[in-house]
Design an enzyme around this catalytic site. Structure first.
Site, PDB file in Angstrom:
ATOM      1  N   CYS A 115      30.486  41.252  25.047  1.00  0.00           N
ATOM      2  CA  CYS A 115      31.658  42.066  24.717  1.00  0.00           C
ATOM      3  C   CYS A 115      31.602  43.373  25.476  1.00  0.00           C
ATOM      4  CB  CYS A 115      31.821  42.238  23.216  1.00  0.00           C
ATOM      5  SG  CYS A 115      30.301  42.567  22.316  1.00  0.00           S
ATOM      6  N   CYS A 117      29.336  46.356  24.452  1.00  0.00           N
ATOM      7  CA  CYS A 117      28.376  47.316  23.900  1.00  0.00           C
ATOM      8  C   CYS A 117      27.982  48.314  24.983  1.00  0.00           C
ATOM      9  CB  CYS A 117      27.151  46.582  23.352  1.00  0.00           C
ATOM     10  SG  CYS A 117      27.602  45.455  22.016  1.00  0.00           S
TER      11      CYS A 117
HETATM   12 FE    FE Z   1      28.879  43.948  23.331  1.00  0.00          FE
END
Ligand code: FE
Length: 211
Positions: A115, A117
């Site tokens: 994703c 982060c």
């Molecule tokens: Fe992530």
């Protein structure tokens, strides 16, 4: 808590110009403002904090201090979270920060393959490209090609190590101090530390990629 903090907010195209997550955020924001739960000015202040106060300038100060103070660099290597806290940075997204140091033998590159982060307290909000599926895939498969996309060519012999961020562990790259900066103050040093150099897609002294 273990595993990855998934927020799958991409991977499909929609006709409107909002991504699904952006549309949901917009809808929630409108609803909360309408119901009187939040003051839009307060929301703006939070966003402004991440965009301007908690931004890559924090990370640049960490790098500049590491370049100037070998004892600090050692503490940063040993415990990134504690060392950035010495400068007053921490909190959400920075519960476990690992500083990875570039060397002539090894260059570090950070990505979140699942994703987006990112070490918010030291780098602020991630750029759009960091969250994009092409960057997330290519950084792992072809890191040298990824660097080329950003106009960076490393010496042949310098390995590239890719660090996959997670909800728990987030990385900041400590670039090598450029030659010719002997005697510079920490402020002067911080001024040449680009956001991209702390992600590993850039080098100090160069501008960061758009968005
Ligand atoms: Fe992530």
């Amino acid at each position: 808590m273990s595993g990855h903090d998934h927020h799958h907010d991409h991977d499909h195209e929609h006709d409107n110009h909002y991504t699904p997550i952006q549309a949901r955020v917009k809808a929630l924001e409108s609803l909360m403002v309408e119901k009187g739960y939040v003051d839009p000015a307060a929301l703006d202040a939070i966003i402004d904090t991440y965009e301007t106060k908690i931004g890559p300038r924090n990370g640049a100060r960490v790098v500049a201090k590491a370049w100037s103070d070998p004892a600090y660099a050692e503490r940063l290597k040993a415990d990134g979270t504690a060392a950035v806290a010495e400068l007053g940075y921490g909190g959400r997204g920075g519960e476990h920060i690992v500083a990875v140091f570039n060397t002539p033998e090894e260059h570090n590159l950070i990505v979140c393959t699942l994703c987006s982060c990112y070490p918010w307290p030291v780098l602020g909000l991630p750029p759009v490209w960091y969250k994009s599926p092409p960057y997330r895939a290519k950084a792992v498969i072809d890191p040298r090609g990824t660097l080329a996309d950003f106009g960076v060519t490393l010496p042949e012999g310098q390995r590239i190590r890719v660090w996959d961020s997670t909800a728990e562990t987030r990385f900041i790259v400590i670039p090598m101090r450029p030659e010719g900066t002997e005697g510079w103050t920490e402020d002067e040093l911080a001024s040449i530390v680009s956001r991209d150099s702390m992600i590993g897609v850039g080098l100090p002294g160069a501008a960061s990629a758009e968005a």
